[in-house]
Design an enzyme around this catalytic site. Structure first.
Site, mmCIF file in Angstrom:
data_model
loop_
_atom_site.group_PDB
_atom_site.id
_atom_site.type_symbol
_atom_site.label_atom_id
_atom_site.label_comp_id
_atom_site.label_asym_id
_atom_site.label_seq_id
_atom_site.Cartn_x
_atom_site.Cartn_y
_atom_site.Cartn_z
ATOM 1 N N GLY A 151 0.812 -1.209 0.000
ATOM 2 C CA GLY A 151 0.000 0.000 0.000
ATOM 3 C C GLY A 151 0.846 1.259 0.000
ATOM 4 O O GLY A 151 0.531 2.233 -0.693
ATOM 5 N N VAL A 182 -0.290 -9.619 -1.219
ATOM 6 C CA VAL A 182 -1.710 -9.604 -0.842
ATOM 7 C C VAL A 182 -2.015 -8.283 -0.148
ATOM 8 O O VAL A 182 -1.209 -7.790 0.643
ATOM 9 C CB VAL A 182 -2.043 -10.773 0.114
ATOM 10 N N GLU A 397 4.719 18.714 -3.948
ATOM 11 C CA GLU A 397 4.320 19.361 -2.697
ATOM 12 C C GLU A 397 4.082 18.368 -1.563
ATOM 13 O O GLU A 397 4.429 18.642 -0.411
ATOM 14 C CB GLU A 397 3.058 20.204 -2.928
ATOM 15 N N PHE A 423 -2.226 25.613 -3.652
ATOM 16 C CA PHE A 423 -1.745 24.235 -3.726
ATOM 17 C C PHE A 423 -1.433 23.640 -2.357
ATOM 18 O O PHE A 423 -0.814 22.579 -2.264
ATOM 19 C CB PHE A 423 -0.515 24.169 -4.629
#
Length: 648
Positions: A151, A182, A397, A423
């Site tokens: 992840g 997984v 950023e 931003f």
């Protein structure tokens, strides 16, 4: 292997006791942490935040019990703390939480950010090692290890920060990948199809692949330490190993049951009892993890003793103590600006020049906008000069903000960074995480209103101030001139445990006679007073000038007006009732003005007879900045209509 199995057994029991948790990684990645902490990791058991300790960041923070189990057997976490896993104990929370006096080097959980903070830690180390190389090359010779999951590597920020690490050759960074193929909803191959070896080697990294055998992980780390590049070690692991959900994505999170304990004991040939582990296991961990640290710390202390009379040593101690008072108190002079009546971003350049001296530990990061935002000290950068205080991040950023957090966590450095206010959203998750950790990072955001003009609505940030102010422990200044800018800048420099944001204009603002840098630190103050005023006008930043112009119009109509400058509404709302009541008047009307959609202005309604707010609640357009500003209602005619409605 029994020592590794003991940590896994404790993990299963602690998660069962907590009524569920992330078993899969905590069990599957445990060989990585076990090998690291029993063979390589250097730290001081008596001084958790020792400056030359190795750093460890569990970027995939959900695997926390793998870490806590090792800490427990090594004597760093108590039985009671383990029993409170996920139940109000900061040292054993569900995801690791940084505290000044614990052994966690970064709060993690939002995936990808731990990777970025680790890059920041190594960047800080490299800068400090270069700054004090004349003293010794052993003052900052530690490593930073980070454990990532699939992840983490799928989050965009991991791509950003890995490029920075490769560009700056951060060879003290070792990333260990819990590669179990997984994730929570599926197999990794269904959502990711990249070759990690190619990915990391293409951006200047060393790549190593290994299985989860302890001796092979150990050898991979040894090899990584010999590299002149950052190293990515992909460790082939098995999620929820030796449980009924082994190698299944259902193993990400579950409550271990009796079947799991039976399987575990059968496959590992063990028979442990929860919190009735043999004394020999505790003894082995204390010898292996703790005792080997003594000589390392003793050697370092002897090194410091040998250096204490060197000219640079006082500077070294000021820096590593993060003594910002000693470094920056009384360093700024609000009167020494190149030109008054300027854009407030121009004053930033003046104040950075005032602290551009060898004792300053301020480093500036910018997202490719230093020529517009003026977040720069001097004219060089780190690519050209290893002693430069300017670090080019490129248009990254989010990476910049995670790296800033990591630099602050490392210690020894004050860090500033920023971009256009529009931003700020790109950095928001890292701003939030830094504030949660009480990090004294310093953001500067410029181009703060509709008056950005021709760049259009994408660059006109009417909606950003409420986002920043809504984050706990973030202190936002929006000054109206050089004195208030100086106060906000100084606040950010001296802050020890709070995120500071300084919001500045591109358009010029007139210098104002009655502004006060000391009163700015109260958040708001009386700029112009009339006793028993008919109307009070409170404004921030560029709108203070509009308030002054409106006061002149009303004075000609015999309307008594009080003007409040409110450069920091968060600080003002924290003042006591006596002070707040001294600013407002229960018999007066109140108009508040700010070119943003902030809601905090309505908090002052209770102190006055009636209240109206002139704010910004819609996107702008690409046109002349002053024209857009006027069209959005920031003009005298609109204010007169508002005042008339209040009187009626």
């Amino acid at each position: 292997m029994k020592y590794l199995y003991a940590t896994q057994h404790l993990t299963l029991n602690a998660i069962k006791h907590a009524k569920g948790g992330h078993v899969g990684m905590a069990i599957g990645a445990s060989p990585i942490l076990f090998s690291l902490f029993t063979k390589h990791f250097h730290f001081d058991p008596d001084q958790p935040k020792w400056i030359n300790r190795d750093r460890f960041v569990l970027s995939a923070g959900h695997g926390s019990m793998a870490l806590y189990s090792i800490f427990h057997f090594a004597g760093l976490i108590s039985k009671q703390e383990i029993l409170q896993h996920k139940h109000g104990q900061i040292n054993t929370s569900s995801h690791p939480e940084y505290a000044p006096n614990n052994f966690i080097d970064a709060s993690t959980g939002p995936l990808g950010q731990g990777f970025g903070m680790a890059v920041g830690m190594v960047l800080a180390q490299k800068l400090l090692a270069n700054e004090f190389k004349e003293l010794s090359d052993k003052l900052f010779d530690h490593y930073t290890y980070v454990v990532v999951g699939d992840g983490d590597l799928q989050e965009g920020v991991s791509y950003e920060v890995s490029q920075i690490a490769g560009l700056y050759k951060l060879n003290k960074l070792i990333v260990l990948h819990d590669s179990n193929r997984v994730q929570m909803d599926s197999e990794v191959k269904k959502v990711a199809n990249e070759n990690l070896k190619v990915r990391f080697e293409n951006v200047g990294w060393n790549y190593i692949h290994t299985d989860d055998q302890l001796e092979n992980i150990d050898q991979a780390i040894i090899k990584a330490k010999q590299s002149d590049k950052p190293t990515f070690i992909e460790v082939r692991t098995t999620i929820a190993k030796n449980t009924h959900l082994e190698d299944q994505y259902g193993g990400h999170w579950f409550i271990p049951n009796e079947v799991d304990f039976q399987l575990f004991e059968k496959r590992t040939n063990t028979n442990f009892n929860f919190f009735n582990y043999p004394d020999s296991i505790y003894h082995w961990f204390k010898q292996t993890v703790i005792e080997r640290q003594k000589q390392i710390k003793e050697d370092y202390n002897n090194l410091l003793i040998s250096l204490k009379d060197k000219p640079l040593f006082k500077k070294f101690t000021n820096w590593i103590d993060s003594d910002f008072q000693a470094l920056y108190l009384n360093q700024l002079d609000e009167k020494k600006v190149a030109k008054k009546d300027s854009a407030t971003r121009n004053y930033l350049k003046d104040f950075l020049n005032q602290i551009n001296n060898p004792n300053s530990n301020l480093y500036c990061l910018n997202a490719d906008v230093s020529r517009s935002c003026f977040i720069k000290i001097g004219d060089d950068n780190l690519h050209e000069n290893p002693c430069s205080r300017n670090i080019q991040i490129g248009i990254r950023e989010f990476a910049m903000a995670t790296i800033m957090n990591g630099m602050a966590l490392h210690g020894g450095i004050k860090v500033m960074g920023g971009t256009f206010l529009a931003f700020a959203d790109y950095s928001k998750p890292a701003i939030r995480l830094g504030a949660l950790m009480n990090l004294p990072v310093f953001y500067v955001y410029t181009h703060d209103s509709y008056q950005v003009g021709g760049d259009g609505p994408t660059h006109q940030p009417y909606d950003q101030l409420p986002m920043l102010r809504a984050i706990e422990n973030v202190c936002v200044f929006r000054p109206c001139d050089e004195k208030e800018t100086c106060a906000g800048f100084n606040y950010g420099l001296l802050s020890q445990d709070q995120t500071t944001v300084l919001v500045l204009t591109r358009q010029p603002l007139k210098s104002i006679d009655n502004t006060d840098s000391l009163k700015t630190l109260k958040g708001g103050y009386i700029l112009l007073d009339r006793k028993q005023p008919d109307l009070i006008i409170a404004a921030s930043g560029s709108e203070v000038q509009l308030a002054i112009e409106f006061e002149k119009v009303l004075t000609k109509q015999n309307v008594k007006v009080r003007i409040l400058s409110v450069p920091n509404i968060t600080l003002l709302l924290k003042q006591d009732e006596k002070y707040l009541k001294s600013l407002f008047d229960a018999n007066s009307s109140l108009i508040t003005i700010e070119a943003s959609s902030s809601y905090e202005w309505f908090c002052f309604k209770k102190y006055v007879k009636n209240h109206a707010h002139l704010g910004a609640f819609s996107f702008g357009e690409s046109d002349d900045g002053d024209k857009v500003y006027q069209q959005k209602g920031f003009n005298l005619e609109r204010l007169m209509k508002i005042f008339t409605s209040l009187r009626n």
